[in-house]
Design an enzyme around this catalytic site. Structure first.
Site: not given
Length: 362
Positions: A33, A253
């Site tokens: 899946k 950052y």
């Protein structure tokens, strides 16, 4: 082209399936899946079909993709059907179907099916996600048999804590399952990947191998059988920039990392838009040209940074493994406070390149 890519080792995939079947001692579904947990459902199914007892997917869209690709092996819909009008497609494409609610039983009873279905009747034995309540279970079983629309029923449930080998919850769920199934005839399916690896005494005529197929352990601690797994996916990229920074300089950052001394920093062409966890902390392991290294600074959308101070031979174009055979996905997941399932399923934008022996094919 951008150097980020994921290499998928189909030989390792087959090895892991064979291990699952060895531990199961019998029939084993390969759970593919969510695009085979990010590994590519069609290619994984094609690699496994010659020896797999069947496949399991979440929904009919995933099953139809496999049928359209020529996969003829049994395919189980783990969530069953969402609307009654899916039943003709399930019949036409010879799909096996989980039934986990009374409305699904009623839909089967009303459906003008010409061929009987193979149903996997799911009990809620304690996970409380989906499944019939214990009092409903034998009633649903009898209604399906009486409907004339079902030729075989597999009795199934799902464990909530099988990845905790010291927790008795799985045995408690087993007791609930056995009580609800007393007197019912049918094969049993209980063991998923963690139960296959750590709970050999739990009975299961059909097992469902998911995360272990892809070579990642479902356990937080070392587990002997899981040590035999082989990683299937190697996520890699290359260094595209190198700079030398003095002590006390911020990297990335938010200045989450300050250089403790003179530091050689490499920039890698891969970031959270590719599926690498943004919240992976400083020190998360990776490798550069086969040598251990560490992540520094905050992961950005398209790039991340690595400390090259102890790797003078590394530079522009050096290969960086984010996870794979040298850096296990479970190690990265633990550092990033997630699980390898999510790492694999979050993968996007990077091409999948398949290896099946000495040659590579995209």
């Amino acid at each position: 082209m951008r150097p980020a890519r994921a290499l998928i080792d189909l030989q390792a995939l087959r090895h892991n399936y064979r291990l699952a079947r060895e531990l199961a001692g019998g029939n084993t579904l390969a759970v593919i899946k969510a695009d085979a947990y990010g590994h590519g459902a069609v290619r994984c199914a094609q690699a496994l079909e010659p020896e797999a007892d069947g496949f399991a997917v979440a929904c009919i869209e995933e099953a139809l993709q496999l049928r359209e690709a020529g996969i003829q092996a049994p395919i189980l819909l783990l969530e069953g059907f969402f609307e009654a009008d899916e039943l003709p497609l399930i019949e036409r494409h010879r799909l096996w179907c989980v039934v986990h609610a009374l409305w699904q039983v009623e839909a089967i009873e009303r459906s003008p099916l010409r061929s009987p279905l193979r149903v996997w009747l799911k009990l809620d034995s304690g996970m409380h996600r989906v499944g019939l309540a214990p009092a409903e279970y034998p009633v649903a079983h009898q209604r399906l048999l009486s409907s004339g629309k079902v030729d075989e029923i597999v009795l199934m449930s799902h464990f909530a804590r099988a990845d905790e080998p010291d927790c008795a919850s799985s045995l408690d769920q087993l007791a609930v399952f056995q009580a609800a199934c007393a007197g019912l005839v049918g094969a049993v399916s209980l063991r998923n990947s963690p139960a296959l690896l750590a709970w050999p005494d739990i009975p299961s005529d059909w097992t469902r191998a998911g995360i272990m197929l892809y070579g990642a352990t479902p356990f937080e601690q070392v587990q002997p059988a899981a040590e035999r797994l082989r990683p299937v996916m190697t996520l890699e990229s290359k260094i595209i920039s190198v700079r030398q920074l003095a002590a006390g300089e911020p990297v990335g950052y938010g200045a989450r990392f300050l250089t403790p001394g003179p530091t050689r920093v490499g920039v890698v062409a891969l970031g959270y838009a590719d599926g690498y966890p943004r919240h992976a902390p400083n020190g998360t392991p990776l490798s550069v040209d086969g040598h251990p290294a560490r992540l520094i600074g905050r992961v950005s959308m398209d790039m991340l940074m690595v400390d090259l101070s102890d790797l003078p031979q590394a530079g522009l174009g050096s290969r960086v493994e984010l996870w794979g055979k040298q850096v296990l996905a479970s190690e990265v997941a633990t550092r990033a406070a997630t699980i390898p399932y999510q790492l694999f399923c979050n993968l996007r934008r990077v091409p999948l390149l398949y290896r099946d022996g000495p040659t590579d094919a995209e």
